[in-house]
Structure formats: C-alpha cells, structure tokens
Design a protein around this motif. Structure first.
Motif, PDB file in Angstrom:
ATOM      1  N   GLY A  44       0.805  -1.216   0.000  1.00 29.99           N
ATOM      2  CA  GLY A  44       0.000   0.000   0.000  1.00 29.99           C
ATOM      3  C   GLY A  44       0.839   1.267   0.000  1.00 29.99           C
ATOM      4  N   PHE A  45       1.948   1.261   0.747  1.00 30.69           N
ATOM      5  CA  PHE A  45       2.798   2.442   0.784  1.00 30.69           C
ATOM      6  C   PHE A  45       3.606   2.609  -0.504  1.00 30.69           C
ATOM      7  CE2 PHE A  45       2.197   2.548   5.412  1.00 30.69           C
ATOM      8  CZ  PHE A  45       2.041   3.910   5.585  1.00 30.69           C
ATOM      9  N   GLN A  46       3.654   1.583  -1.335  1.00 30.43           N
ATOM     10  CA  GLN A  46       4.379   1.663  -2.602  1.00 30.43           C
ATOM     11  C   GLN A  46       3.482   2.006  -3.782  1.00 30.43           C
ATOM     12  OE1 GLN A  46       6.539  -2.021  -3.120  1.00 30.43           O
ATOM     13  NE2 GLN A  46       7.432  -1.900  -1.086  1.00 30.43           N
ATOM     14  N   LEU A  47       2.237   2.382  -3.521  1.00 37.00           N
ATOM     15  CA  LEU A  47       1.313   2.691  -4.608  1.00 37.00           C
ATOM     16  C   LEU A  47       1.876   3.810  -5.486  1.00 37.00           C
ATOM     17  CD1 LEU A  47      -2.297   2.627  -3.104  1.00 37.00           C
ATOM     18  CD2 LEU A  47      -1.334   1.126  -4.839  1.00 37.00           C
ATOM     19  N   PHE A  48       2.010   3.516  -6.736  1.00 36.15           N
ATOM     20  CA  PHE A  48       2.486   4.511  -7.695  1.00 36.15           C
ATOM     21  C   PHE A  48       1.817   4.327  -9.054  1.00 36.15           C
ATOM     22  CE2 PHE A  48       5.272   5.851 -11.144  1.00 36.15           C
ATOM     23  CZ  PHE A  48       5.534   7.165 -10.786  1.00 36.15           C
TER      24      PHE A  48
ATOM     25  N   TYR B 285      -0.944   6.882 -10.947  1.00 39.69           N
ATOM     26  CA  TYR B 285      -0.278   7.528 -12.076  1.00 39.69           C
ATOM     27  C   TYR B 285      -1.037   7.260 -13.376  1.00 39.69           C
ATOM     28  CZ  TYR B 285       3.350   8.594 -15.528  1.00 39.69           C
ATOM     29  OH  TYR B 285       4.041   9.089 -16.598  1.00 39.69           O
ATOM     30  N   LEU B 286      -1.409   6.012 -13.618  1.00 40.40           N
ATOM     31  CA  LEU B 286      -2.121   5.668 -14.851  1.00 40.40           C
ATOM     32  C   LEU B 286      -3.554   6.186 -14.840  1.00 40.40           C
ATOM     33  CD1 LEU B 286      -0.853   2.018 -15.500  1.00 40.40           C
ATOM     34  CD2 LEU B 286      -0.129   4.132 -16.620  1.00 40.40           C
ATOM     35  N   LEU B 287      -4.196   6.186 -13.663  1.00 35.26           N
ATOM     36  CA  LEU B 287      -5.548   6.735 -13.592  1.00 35.26           C
ATOM     37  C   LEU B 287      -5.548   8.229 -13.915  1.00 35.26           C
ATOM     38  CD1 LEU B 287      -6.929   4.897 -10.426  1.00 35.26           C
ATOM     39  CD2 LEU B 287      -7.741   4.626 -12.785  1.00 35.26           C
ATOM     40  N   ARG B 288      -4.486   8.917 -13.558  1.00 35.22           N
ATOM     41  CA  ARG B 288      -4.371  10.332 -13.941  1.00 35.22           C
ATOM     42  C   ARG B 288      -4.253  10.470 -15.455  1.00 35.22           C
ATOM     43  NH1 ARG B 288      -2.851  15.508 -12.716  1.00 35.22           N
ATOM     44  NH2 ARG B 288      -1.316  16.432 -14.106  1.00 35.22           N
ATOM     45  N   GLN B 289      -3.529   9.561 -16.088  1.00 29.10           N
ATOM     46  CA  GLN B 289      -3.342   9.627 -17.544  1.00 29.10           C
ATOM     47  C   GLN B 289      -4.653   9.421 -18.289  1.00 29.10           C
ATOM     48  OE1 GLN B 289      -0.269  10.524 -18.684  1.00 29.10           O
ATOM     49  NE2 GLN B 289       0.240  10.626 -16.504  1.00 29.10           N
TER      50      GLN B 289
ATOM     51  N   TRP C 209      -0.351  12.559  -5.914  1.00 28.42           N
ATOM     52  CA  TRP C 209      -1.400  12.063  -5.023  1.00 28.42           C
ATOM     53  C   TRP C 209      -0.828  11.182  -3.916  1.00 28.42           C
ATOM     54  CZ3 TRP C 209      -3.504   7.449  -3.448  1.00 28.42           C
ATOM     55  CH2 TRP C 209      -4.758   7.517  -2.840  1.00 28.42           C
ATOM     56  N   ALA C 210       0.152  10.345  -4.234  1.00 25.96           N
ATOM     57  CA  ALA C 210       0.746   9.409  -3.282  1.00 25.96           C
ATOM     58  C   ALA C 210       2.153   9.863  -2.902  1.00 25.96           C
ATOM     59  CB  ALA C 210       0.791   8.005  -3.868  1.00 25.96           C
TER      60      ALA C 210
END
Length: 320
Positions: free
Chosen positions: A247-251, A255-259, A269-270
C-alpha cells in the motif's frame, strides 16, 4: 587396584551434557548460515546497500543554477520534504486508502479462507480456484479491466455511474473518488492470492487438534473462532505486513488513472509520486532520497507493531 579403576572410569566417562548439546547446535547453525547466504547476498545488493546509498544521498546538498556545486547538506533535504505543501496531503491520501482497504482485505482473506477450509472436496477446491483467478491477472491486465469497468460508456455497471450522475470517465476518476476506486482495485486483485496462502496455513494444522476440539463439543463457529483463528494468527500478520508494504508503494495505479482521466487526479497524489516529482521534475535527488527514507521508517515502524502483535516471528516453546 582401586586407583586404576577410578582412572579408567574417568577416561570412559561420557562428555558433559552441555558439550553434547553444543555440537548439534553448531551443525545446525552452519547449515542455516549456508542456506541463508544467498538471501544475505541478495539482501545486501537489493536492500541494504541501496538504503545506505539513499541515506547518503539524502544528506547531500541539491545543486542549483546559482550554486551548481553539491556537498554535505545535513538534514536540509528532510526539511525540504517535510515543509513541502504536498507532503501532508499525500500521506492523508494514502492513509485514507489504507484505513479502509487493509481491514477490509484482512477480514475478507480470513473469512473466505475459513469458509474454503470448512468446505472440503470439489466445492472447496472450485471456490479456491475462482478466488485465485483475479490475482492471476497481471498488473496491467487488471488495470485495463478496471478502466473498462470505470468507463460509463462501456461498463457493464454503467447504470451505477449514470445513477450517480457520472457520464464519462473523467467524472468518475477524480481525486475525491480515487480512494474508493483504489480500495476496490487492490481488494479485487489481491484477495484471491492471500486466500490461497492463508488456506495453506489452515491445512497445516494437525487433524488431532480438530478432533480434540470436536470431542470437547466445539461446533463450526467455535472451531473457526477459538481454534483455527488463533493458530493462523502469524499468517494473518504476514498478510497484513505484506499488504501494508504494498500500500505504501502505490504509484502505478494513481499515475495511470491520472493519464486516462486527462488530469482529473492530482499529479502528486501518493508519497511515491511526490518522491518521483522531487527527482525528475524538481531535479532534487537528495529530497527524493529523503522521501524514500521517510517512507521506509514509517513502513518499518508500523510493520514492527504488526510483527509483535501477531507473533509472526515468535519462537515456539520446546516441550520435553
């Protein structure tokens, strides 16, 4: 004659008990060291050395156009990171996901694993396979599936989005909706794999324990709550620890949802995205390294609490 017999008894006397115990322990320690040596090497190359290098970089001074020379900067990079206006918000975002997703994940894993274990035969095997299928999807395949589900113009659950007044993907994927979306994505992707792992822990419990509990009058509920659950507590701790680290490594997901949402989600965001921005947008590599060290310390602190509370690495008392 008596003196000679006493000397012979001393010569043939068995070695002390401590010496007899020490020899097998040395053999076991040598064997354990041999088995651990590949992991120790991998740990040094992939963890210890990078962590040490990141800490050293975090203590350097970031070069600027005015002062291109770098040097020892002390804790300036940590001050830069903590005083950044995005720092607190990124941790609020990630904790918003973790507070909902992690308990839901653990409850789902344990509950479904207990149900699968209580259903032997073909039905239990079939359910275990069905639960595992989403986890077998690769990360990008799982993401594409969720893009399809989140798009109101193509999704089979489009009536839900239209009922909420959301007509396009950009309206669905927003910063406000992102915690709920990530919670659903992470739960769907990971719960099946951990059900299989925890079910393996349940299968490792001796049948004699269940037979003894049944003779004492334990029903199915008592068997699950008072027998199985305490015995798989280390497995639950392991699942919580690994999901916490993930969970702490969410990237990739934010990132792709922003794209795909044309910028509806915040770029930082993270916490990992903030570290990425420090490194490749601001060109401040010491600040990025400081951000990684802060994430490491927070993850280790929470992980240590989980380890001690769950008895994950506790030693079993030897019974003689």
């Amino acid at each position: 004659m008596t003196t000679t017999l006493v000397k012979e008894e001393k010569r043939t006397a068995p070695p002390p008990r401590a010496a007899r115990r020490r020899a097998p322990h040395r053999v076991e320690a040598r064997g354990a060291l041999i088995l651990l040596s590949p992991y120790i090497l991998l740990f040094l190359v992939a963890a210890a050395i990078p962590i040490g290098y990141a800490f050293w970089i975090s203590l350097q001074k970031a070069p600027t156009l005015v002062n291109p020379q770098s040097g020892f900067g002390g804790l300036d990079s940590f001050v830069t990171v903590i005083s950044d206006y995005r720092f607190v918000d990124t941790f609020i975002n990630i904790f918003t996901v973790m507070i909902v997703w992690l308990p839901l994940m653990i409850i789902g894993i344990v509950g479904l694993a207990l149900l699968v274990h209580a259903s032997p035969g073909r039905f239990g095997g079939a359910m275990r396979f069905i639960y595992y299928v989403p986890g077998a999807l690769a990360g990008i395949a799982n993401f594409v599936l969720w893009v399809y589900l989140l798009n109101p113009s193509q999704s089979p659950i489009a009536f839900l989005w239209q009922g909420a007044g959301l007509d396009n993907l950009k309206e669905v994927v927003t910063t406000e909706n992102l915690p709920s979306i990530l919670t659903a994505m992470l739960f769907f992707q990971g719960v099946g794999t951990w059900i299989v792992i925890v079910n393996g822990g349940l299968n490792g419990i001796s049948d004699e324990i269940f037979e003894a509990a049944a003779l004492d009058g334990a029903n199915a509920w008592h068997m699950a709550w008072r027998v199985k659950l305490p015995l798989i507590r280390p497995w639950i701790g392991y699942a919580a620890l690994m999901n916490l680290a993930y969970g702490f490594q969410l990237f990739l997901e934010p990132y792709l949802l922003r794209q795909i949402s044309a910028g509806s989600v915040d770029a930082e965001w993270a916490p990992t995205q903030l570290g990425y921005a420090f490194a490749f947008t601001n060109r401040n590599f010491p600040a990025a390294a400081a951000m990684s060290i802060i994430l490491l310390v927070i993850t280790l602190a929470i992980g240590i609490v989980i380890v001690f509370r769950s008895g994950l690495f506790g030693e079993k008392e030897e019974r003689r």
